[in-house]
Design a protein around this motif. Structure first.
Motif, mmCIF file in Angstrom:
data_model
loop_
_atom_site.group_PDB
_atom_site.id
_atom_site.type_symbol
_atom_site.label_atom_id
_atom_site.label_comp_id
_atom_site.label_asym_id
_atom_site.label_seq_id
_atom_site.Cartn_x
_atom_site.Cartn_y
_atom_site.Cartn_z
ATOM 1 N N UNK B 5 0.814 -1.318 -0.033
ATOM 2 C CA UNK B 5 -0.087 0.044 0.079
ATOM 3 C C UNK B 5 0.924 1.260 -0.018
ATOM 4 N N UNK B 6 0.851 2.189 -0.969
ATOM 5 C CA UNK B 6 1.582 3.281 -0.983
ATOM 6 C C UNK B 6 0.466 4.550 -1.217
ATOM 7 N N UNK B 7 1.217 5.569 -1.007
ATOM 8 C CA UNK B 7 0.460 6.746 -0.940
ATOM 9 C C UNK B 7 -0.201 6.973 -2.536
ATOM 10 N N UNK B 8 -1.363 6.671 -2.669
ATOM 11 C CA UNK B 8 -2.186 6.877 -3.908
ATOM 12 C C UNK B 8 -1.853 8.019 -4.709
ATOM 13 N N UNK B 9 -1.829 9.184 -4.148
ATOM 14 C CA UNK B 9 -1.686 10.594 -4.781
ATOM 15 C C UNK B 9 -0.366 10.657 -5.539
ATOM 16 N N UNK B 10 0.776 10.072 -4.818
ATOM 17 C CA UNK B 10 2.137 9.921 -5.407
ATOM 18 C C UNK B 10 2.336 8.967 -6.519
ATOM 19 N N UNK B 11 1.450 7.841 -6.248
ATOM 20 C CA UNK B 11 1.450 6.960 -7.364
ATOM 21 C C UNK B 11 0.852 7.340 -8.478
ATOM 22 N N UNK B 12 0.015 8.072 -8.580
ATOM 23 C CA UNK B 12 -0.782 8.827 -9.620
ATOM 24 C C UNK B 12 0.215 9.667 -10.464
ATOM 25 N N UNK B 13 1.045 10.482 -9.391
ATOM 26 C CA UNK B 13 1.999 11.370 -9.918
ATOM 27 C C UNK B 13 3.093 10.669 -10.907
ATOM 28 N N UNK B 14 3.520 9.764 -9.996
ATOM 29 C CA UNK B 14 4.464 8.964 -10.850
ATOM 30 C C UNK B 14 4.123 8.255 -12.025
ATOM 31 N N UNK B 45 -3.734 -2.591 -14.050
ATOM 32 C CA UNK B 45 -5.089 -2.157 -13.342
ATOM 33 C C UNK B 45 -5.119 -0.749 -12.669
ATOM 34 N N UNK B 46 -3.986 -0.616 -11.829
ATOM 35 C CA UNK B 46 -3.725 0.563 -11.174
ATOM 36 C C UNK B 46 -4.076 1.965 -12.138
ATOM 37 N N UNK B 47 -3.130 1.847 -13.018
ATOM 38 C CA UNK B 47 -3.432 2.899 -14.098
ATOM 39 C C UNK B 47 -4.915 3.459 -14.440
ATOM 40 N N UNK B 48 -5.755 2.263 -14.698
ATOM 41 C CA UNK B 48 -7.016 2.418 -14.906
ATOM 42 C C UNK B 48 -7.773 2.918 -13.655
ATOM 43 N N UNK B 49 -7.421 2.704 -12.493
ATOM 44 C CA UNK B 49 -8.150 3.073 -11.513
ATOM 45 C C UNK B 49 -8.005 4.632 -11.173
ATOM 46 N N UNK B 50 -6.831 5.205 -11.844
ATOM 47 C CA UNK B 50 -6.793 6.587 -11.705
ATOM 48 C C UNK B 50 -7.052 7.328 -12.757
ATOM 49 N N UNK B 51 -6.929 6.759 -14.095
ATOM 50 C CA UNK B 51 -7.395 7.448 -15.182
ATOM 51 C C UNK B 51 -8.310 6.505 -15.982
ATOM 52 N N UNK B 52 -9.109 7.230 -16.735
ATOM 53 C CA UNK B 52 -10.446 6.586 -17.152
ATOM 54 C C UNK B 52 -9.779 5.624 -18.260
ATOM 55 N N UNK B 53 -9.247 6.347 -19.444
ATOM 56 C CA UNK B 53 -8.411 5.615 -20.394
ATOM 57 C C UNK B 53 -7.151 6.250 -20.755
ATOM 58 N N UNK B 54 -6.691 5.685 -21.892
ATOM 59 C CA UNK B 54 -5.419 6.212 -22.210
ATOM 60 C C UNK B 54 -5.485 7.547 -22.959
ATOM 61 N N UNK B 55 -6.388 7.748 -23.696
ATOM 62 C CA UNK B 55 -6.723 9.056 -24.553
ATOM 63 C C UNK B 55 -6.850 9.985 -23.384
ATOM 64 N N UNK B 60 -4.845 14.891 -20.690
ATOM 65 C CA UNK B 60 -4.584 15.413 -19.220
ATOM 66 C C UNK B 60 -3.054 16.165 -19.246
ATOM 67 N N UNK B 61 -1.973 15.204 -19.557
ATOM 68 C CA UNK B 61 -0.710 15.313 -19.857
ATOM 69 C C UNK B 61 -0.412 16.631 -20.613
ATOM 70 N N UNK B 62 -1.164 16.742 -21.754
ATOM 71 C CA UNK B 62 -0.905 17.632 -22.804
ATOM 72 C C UNK B 62 -1.290 19.001 -22.061
ATOM 73 N N UNK B 63 -2.484 19.033 -21.361
ATOM 74 C CA UNK B 63 -3.093 20.333 -20.913
ATOM 75 C C UNK B 63 -2.126 20.635 -19.630
ATOM 76 N N UNK B 64 -1.938 19.545 -19.029
ATOM 77 C CA UNK B 64 -0.877 20.181 -17.857
ATOM 78 C C UNK B 64 0.584 20.849 -18.306
ATOM 79 N N UNK B 65 1.043 20.089 -19.367
ATOM 80 C CA UNK B 65 2.276 20.789 -19.930
ATOM 81 C C UNK B 65 2.110 22.063 -20.504
ATOM 82 N N UNK B 66 1.018 22.266 -21.210
ATOM 83 C CA UNK B 66 0.938 23.621 -21.973
ATOM 84 C C UNK B 66 0.614 24.654 -20.689
ATOM 85 N N UNK B 67 -0.157 24.277 -19.763
ATOM 86 C CA UNK B 67 -0.432 25.050 -18.476
ATOM 87 C C UNK B 67 0.800 25.574 -17.941
ATOM 88 N N UNK B 68 1.647 24.706 -17.561
ATOM 89 C CA UNK B 68 3.111 24.937 -17.097
ATOM 90 C C UNK B 68 3.774 25.844 -17.747
#
Lengths: 195, 195
Positions: B5-14, B45-55, B60-68
């Motif tokens: 069991x690890x911190x789920x938020x840092x998992x998402x971040x990683x 499975x854990x990836x799909x726990x955090x994100x709806x799908x690959x697309x 999300x990553x593209x948006x975050x990148x542009x925002x930054x």
DNA sequence: ATATAATTAGAACGGTCGTTCAATTCAAGA
DNA sequence: TCTTGAATTGAACGACCGTTCTAATTATAT
């Protein structure tokens, strides 16, 4: 299905045309051999009868496309006399004939670690062709005193990247409507390098 | 495997970090969810726990990148006073922070007919952001009498495509070595629009 | 008419894809 | 202590991938 017999060479040509279309529209990896088979009307087996594999087919199309682009330019070049006119002509030639969608597929293939090194080399050699054409114009302009004496290599890359960047707009905008923009880019570029 | 069991938020971040890296390196369709799973160390499975799908993950990553990218520019903008200086600063900001590889993945996704229309809209909105930043500089230059009165929209597109085209060179050349080229482009551009 | 070789189709292969799901573990509240 | 629900895994699914193979058909030469 019936195994009719058709002219094998025209079959090959038709496959190449449809493949070119699909690669341009959907990119390299998103275009499957099945797609090409369906679109062309020839079986998958027949595609592999004509082409070694998908990668080689793509590279062949890319090479052919670039070759045609260059030949077409060579034939058109003489219509213009001064280097400045040639640069405007080249801009139009790029706008209407530079197949960015296919080259995008090339980048895709190039960034795939599994692509054969030979294909990579061949694709790289392709990118050099338009640069050579740009350079030739700039050199002529300098030699005939029309342009300043400057860093030709730098200028070549600069006009190349500008035209390349502008080409991306063809994805979202009508080609015709982009003419003024391309011309404006050339005129701005010329302002800096003209004597 | 153990189900530690690890911190789920840092998992998402990683997961996001590794996914970003892979998408940048290999493009959208060449990066599989399994790749992301292996690279991040978390199960599919854990990836799909955090994100709806690959697309959605990619968008999300593209948006975050542009925002930054944009925030980073906003913070840097005040270091420059004149519009001309800002344009040079922007060129450097683009060179070092504009993540072309990821955006290349965006084009890939955009050209795929099966992408959801919502994702397409979101990607399109992303492309607008840098253009807005360029336009702001040009407007300031005109208002303060530093630049000529000209077609701002046209200028915006022209400098945008130029910088975008130059960015492609980062695929094959060292970033640092491209600085002079970017600066030269800006200086040529300024020659045309400065009063 | 027969044999040979070129041509063509489509099934089959092993693999990978994105996604789902049942099973399990763990933490925290009752 | 027991219950509940969130977290996490990895197997499983159906679809599709690029490629290979076999078998069938046809054209051509003998």
């Amino acid at each position: 299905m019936n195994k009719r017999r058709y002219n094998s060479e025209t079959a090959k040509q038709e496959i190449m045309e449809k493949a070119w279309l699909l690669f341009s529209q959907k990119g390299y990896s998103q275009t499957s051999v099945s797609d090409i088979s369906k679109a062309s009307g020839y079986s998958k087996g027949h595609i592999y009868y004509h082409f070694e594999n998908k990668e080689k087919l793509f590279v062949l199309l890319a090479q052919q496309t670039m070759k045609e682009w260059f030949i077409k330019w060579m034939n058109k070049e003489n219509e213009y006399s001064s280097a400045s006119e040639k640069l405007y002509g080249m801009a139009m030639h790029v706008l209407y004939n530079y197949q960015t969608p296919l080259l995008k597929g090339g980048q895709e293939l190039a960034s795939n670690p599994e692509s054969s090194t030979e294909s990579l080399k061949q694709l790289y050699e392709l990118a050099v062709i338009p640069m050579g054409a740009y350079r030739a114009i700039l050199v002529q302009g300098i030699e005939e005193g029309e342009f300043k004496k400057g860093n030709v290599e730098e200028w070549t890359v600069l006009i190349g990247t500008w035209l390349g960047g502008l080409c991306q707009l063809t994805n979202t905008q009508d080609t015709r409507s982009l003419e003024p923009l391309f011309k404006k880019a050339v005129s701005m570029f010329l302002e800096s390098i003209q004597n």
